[in-house]
Design a protein around this motif. Structure first.
Motif, PDB file in Angstrom:
ATOM      1  N   ARG A   1      10.025   3.432   8.789  1.00  0.00           N
ATOM      2  CA  ARG A   1       9.781   4.465   7.456  1.00  0.00           C
ATOM      3  C   ARG A   1      11.021   4.909   7.294  1.00  0.00           C
ATOM      4  O   ARG A   1      11.773   5.677   7.942  1.00  0.00           O
ATOM      5  N   ALA A   2      11.357   5.062   5.875  1.00  0.00           N
ATOM      6  CA  ALA A   2      12.777   5.691   5.364  1.00  0.00           C
ATOM      7  C   ALA A   2      12.158   6.743   4.541  1.00  0.00           C
ATOM      8  O   ALA A   2      11.241   6.906   3.765  1.00  0.00           O
ATOM      9  N   ASP A   3      13.321   7.762   4.550  1.00  0.00           N
ATOM     10  CA  ASP A   3      12.822   8.926   3.818  1.00  0.00           C
ATOM     11  C   ASP A   3      13.142   8.536   2.284  1.00  0.00           C
ATOM     12  O   ASP A   3      11.882   9.021   1.606  1.00  0.00           O
TER      13      ASP A   3
ATOM     14  N   ILE B   1       7.430   2.745   3.757  1.00  0.00           N
ATOM     15  CA  ILE B   1       7.178   2.071   5.126  1.00  0.00           C
ATOM     16  C   ILE B   1       7.537   0.502   4.784  1.00  0.00           C
ATOM     17  O   ILE B   1       6.814   0.023   3.885  1.00  0.00           O
ATOM     18  N   PHE B   2       8.478   0.030   5.158  1.00  0.00           N
ATOM     19  CA  PHE B   2       8.841  -1.410   5.184  1.00  0.00           C
ATOM     20  C   PHE B   2       7.968  -2.246   5.721  1.00  0.00           C
ATOM     21  O   PHE B   2       7.093  -1.870   6.611  1.00  0.00           O
TER      22      PHE B   2
ATOM     23  N   SER C   1       0.776  -1.319   0.015  1.00  0.00           N
ATOM     24  CA  SER C   1      -0.051   0.107   0.205  1.00  0.00           C
ATOM     25  C   SER C   1       0.787   1.431   0.018  1.00  0.00           C
ATOM     26  O   SER C   1       0.339   2.347   0.020  1.00  0.00           O
ATOM     27  N   ASN C   2       2.114   1.114   0.219  1.00  0.00           N
ATOM     28  CA  ASN C   2       2.963   2.372   0.197  1.00  0.00           C
ATOM     29  C   ASN C   2       4.010   2.220  -0.769  1.00  0.00           C
ATOM     30  O   ASN C   2       4.874   3.064  -0.681  1.00  0.00           O
ATOM     31  N   ARG C   3       3.761   1.636  -1.875  1.00  0.00           N
ATOM     32  CA  ARG C   3       4.781   1.515  -3.013  1.00  0.00           C
ATOM     33  C   ARG C   3       4.592   2.642  -4.189  1.00  0.00           C
ATOM     34  O   ARG C   3       3.725   2.360  -5.266  1.00  0.00           O
TER      35      ARG C   3
END
Length: 115
Positions: free
Chosen positions: A66-68, A60-61, A20-22
């Protein structure tokens, strides 16, 4: 690396990120980030785009971290820091599923900061 190997690498990195975060090749930021933080992310993303590299921001892994910015082509995370503690940075380096390159917000961007 040929085209097939590159796509395989990109897919492997994408699988580390929640489905959902790709949001590929899109600059995203949070409301709590300073202008300097967002601008440095923009400069990094612009350089990655100019190089034809695939990236994710605010990724978000699957672990929930969460990575910038995640550079999918090189399998590396860029963390833009401003007031983050050394302890927090070291925790990210230890816990993220990819190597982390730390970039200080507010400085002049040059590609050597992220290579």
């Amino acid at each position: 690396m040929n085209r097939v190997e590159l796509q395989r690498k990109r897919n492997d990195v994408a699988r580390l990120i929640r489905i959902s975060n790709r949001h590929k090749d899109v600059l995203r930021w949070g409301t709590g980030e300073t202008w300097e933080h967002v601008i440095m992310k923009l400069k990094i993303c612009r350089w990655l785009k100019e190089q034809g590299k695939e990236f994710y921001t605010e990724a978000i892994f699957v672990s929930g971290l969460r990575a910038d910015i995640v550079n999918a082509d090189d399998g590396v995370v860029y963390e833009v820091v401003e007031s983050e503690s050394e302890e927090s940075i070291e925790k990210k380096k230890r816990d993220y599923p990819l190597p982390v390159i730390v970039v200080k917000a507010g400085q002049m961007f040059h590609e050597r900061l992220i290579l």
